[in-house]
Scaffold this motif. Structure first.
Motif, short mmCIF file in Angstrom:
data_model
loop_
_atom_site.label_atom_id
_atom_site.label_comp_id
_atom_site.label_asym_id
_atom_site.label_seq_id
_atom_site.Cartn_x
_atom_site.Cartn_y
_atom_site.Cartn_z
N PHE A 12 -29.47 -2.75 -16.13
CA PHE A 12 -28.63 -2.76 -16.42
C PHE A 12 -28.58 -2.45 -17.86
CE2 PHE A 12 -25.68 -3.83 -12.63
CZ PHE A 12 -26.52 -3.25 -11.99
N MET A 13 -29.14 -3.51 -18.28
CA MET A 13 -29.16 -3.86 -19.56
C MET A 13 -30.10 -2.72 -20.18
SD MET A 13 -29.14 -7.70 -21.46
CE MET A 13 -30.54 -8.18 -19.69
N HIS A 14 -31.40 -1.54 -19.61
CA HIS A 14 -32.50 -1.89 -19.97
C HIS A 14 -32.05 0.43 -19.56
CE1 HIS A 14 -34.37 -4.79 -20.64
NE2 HIS A 14 -35.13 -4.15 -21.56
N GLY A 15 -30.13 0.01 -18.84
CA GLY A 15 -29.92 1.96 -18.58
C GLY A 15 -30.96 2.05 -17.07
N ILE A 16 -31.04 1.64 -16.44
CA ILE A 16 -31.63 1.22 -15.66
C ILE A 16 -30.74 1.22 -14.09
CG2 ILE A 16 -34.13 2.15 -15.83
CD1 ILE A 16 -34.80 -0.02 -14.52
N GLY A 17 -30.77 1.47 -12.42
CA GLY A 17 -31.05 0.70 -11.55
C GLY A 17 -28.79 1.15 -11.25
N PHE A 18 -28.52 1.98 -12.03
CA PHE A 18 -27.34 2.07 -11.79
C PHE A 18 -26.69 2.91 -9.91
CE2 PHE A 18 -27.04 2.41 -16.60
CZ PHE A 18 -26.82 0.95 -17.14
N ASP A 19 -27.71 4.01 -9.79
CA ASP A 19 -28.07 4.85 -8.86
C ASP A 19 -28.37 3.87 -7.52
OD1 ASP A 19 -30.22 4.70 -9.66
OD2 ASP A 19 -30.71 6.53 -8.87
N MET A 20 -28.89 2.63 -7.89
CA MET A 20 -28.85 1.56 -6.35
C MET A 20 -27.99 0.91 -5.82
SD MET A 20 -32.63 0.61 -8.45
CE MET A 20 -33.12 -0.82 -7.10
N PRO A 21 -28.37 1.24 -4.88
CA PRO A 21 -27.46 0.19 -4.05
C PRO A 21 -27.69 -1.27 -4.42
CG PRO A 21 -29.09 1.98 -2.53
CD PRO A 21 -29.22 1.97 -3.47
N LEU A 22 -26.44 -2.12 -4.59
CA LEU A 22 -25.93 -3.17 -4.94
C LEU A 22 -27.46 -4.33 -3.91
CD1 LEU A 22 -22.14 -3.40 -5.91
CD2 LEU A 22 -24.24 -3.39 -7.50
N GLN A 23 -27.19 -3.88 -2.93
CA GLN A 23 -28.14 -4.86 -2.32
C GLN A 23 -29.85 -4.55 -2.77
OE1 GLN A 23 -26.08 -2.72 -1.77
NE2 GLN A 23 -26.14 -1.85 1.09
N GLU A 24 -30.21 -3.75 -2.92
CA GLU A 24 -31.25 -3.99 -3.78
C GLU A 24 -31.84 -4.18 -4.57
OE1 GLU A 24 -33.62 -0.18 -3.25
OE2 GLU A 24 -32.20 0.74 -1.37
N GLN A 26 -18.43 -11.63 -0.43
CA GLN A 26 -17.79 -10.54 -1.06
C GLN A 26 -17.64 -10.56 -2.67
OE1 GLN A 26 -17.61 -7.62 0.49
NE2 GLN A 26 -17.39 -6.44 -0.91
N GLU A 27 -16.71 -11.85 -2.81
CA GLU A 27 -16.37 -11.59 -4.22
C GLU A 27 -17.75 -11.41 -5.50
OE1 GLU A 27 -12.49 -14.15 -3.64
OE2 GLU A 27 -14.10 -14.95 -3.87
N THR A 28 -18.30 -12.30 -5.12
CA THR A 28 -19.83 -12.12 -5.71
C THR A 28 -19.96 -10.71 -5.91
OG1 THR A 28 -20.27 -14.42 -5.23
CG2 THR A 28 -22.45 -13.22 -5.68
N ILE A 29 -20.39 -9.55 -4.68
CA ILE A 29 -20.74 -9.07 -4.87
C ILE A 29 -19.63 -7.54 -5.77
CG2 ILE A 29 -21.23 -6.57 -3.25
CD1 ILE A 29 -22.16 -8.32 -0.77
N ASP A 30 -18.81 -7.96 -5.67
CA ASP A 30 -17.70 -7.24 -6.46
C ASP A 30 -17.68 -7.61 -7.22
OD1 ASP A 30 -16.55 -6.38 -4.44
OD2 ASP A 30 -14.65 -7.77 -3.93
N SER A 31 -18.27 -8.63 -8.04
CA SER A 31 -18.27 -8.99 -9.55
C SER A 31 -19.79 -8.63 -10.16
CB SER A 31 -18.25 -10.14 -9.56
OG SER A 31 -17.55 -11.60 -9.45
N LEU A 32 -20.25 -7.83 -9.14
CA LEU A 32 -21.96 -7.25 -9.38
C LEU A 32 -21.01 -6.03 -10.11
CD1 LEU A 32 -24.90 -7.22 -10.20
CD2 LEU A 32 -25.13 -7.00 -8.08
N GLU A 33 -20.65 -5.36 -8.98
CA GLU A 33 -20.26 -4.17 -9.13
C GLU A 33 -19.53 -3.50 -10.31
OE1 GLU A 33 -19.44 -0.49 -8.22
OE2 GLU A 33 -21.46 -1.53 -8.21
N MET A 34 -18.17 -4.73 -11.10
CA MET A 34 -17.30 -4.78 -11.78
C MET A 34 -18.36 -4.24 -13.41
SD MET A 34 -14.24 -6.70 -13.24
CE MET A 34 -14.00 -7.36 -11.66
N VAL A 35 -19.41 -5.32 -13.23
CA VAL A 35 -20.48 -5.67 -14.16
C VAL A 35 -21.33 -3.90 -13.95
CG1 VAL A 35 -21.77 -7.20 -15.23
CG2 VAL A 35 -20.52 -7.30 -14.35
N ARG A 36 -21.86 -4.10 -13.20
CA ARG A 36 -22.40 -2.38 -13.34
C ARG A 36 -21.61 -1.55 -14.23
NH1 ARG A 36 -22.84 2.38 -11.31
NH2 ARG A 36 -20.89 1.89 -9.64
N GLN A 37 -20.22 -1.10 -13.82
CA GLN A 37 -19.64 -0.02 -13.96
C GLN A 37 -19.79 -0.11 -15.97
OE1 GLN A 37 -16.10 0.29 -11.88
NE2 GLN A 37 -17.42 0.05 -9.93
#
Length: 109
Positions: A97-109, A16-27
């Motif tokens: 994310f660096m290419h401006g894509i994937g923001f709307d995709m679920p993190l599991q994907e 969960q902490e890894t997933i939370d980190s990815l979500e923070m980076v995404r945002q």
């Protein structure tokens, strides 16, 4: 350009902490706070604070007979996770994310 260093795979880190980190980076990418970065996996070294006191961090190192340096020591943590399993997904997500894509995709994907 703001470049960020993200680390994952600490001995006590949970899924969960890894997933939370990815979500923070995404945002942060989506908001334009950061523009580039890289995920670095925690590496245990024999002479680091964690390597010198492994029991304080709940790990069991697997030291090998190395004559020169004891870098990247394998270990088992109290979570039992193989953090390597997250490497591809974290790096692919960051690339997107660096290419401006994937923001709307679920993190599991």
């Amino acid at each position: 350009m703001v470049y960020s260093y993200q680390m994952y795979g600490y001995p006590s880190q949970t899924v969960q902490e890894t997933i939370d980190s990815l979500e923070m980076v995404r945002q942060m990418f989506e908001l334009g706070i950061i523009q580039s970065g890289f995920w670095y996996q925690f590496a245990l070294t024999a002479h680091s604070p964690v390597g010198l006191n492994p029991s304080e961090y709940g790990i069991t190192p697997n030291y090998k007979s190395i004559l020169f340096a004891n870098n990247d020591v394998m270990f088992k943590g109290k979570t039992g996770l193989d953090h390597e399993q997250f490497s591809f997904g974290l790096k692919k997500s960051l690339f997107n994310f660096m290419h401006g894509i994937g923001f709307d995709m679920p993190l599991q994907e």
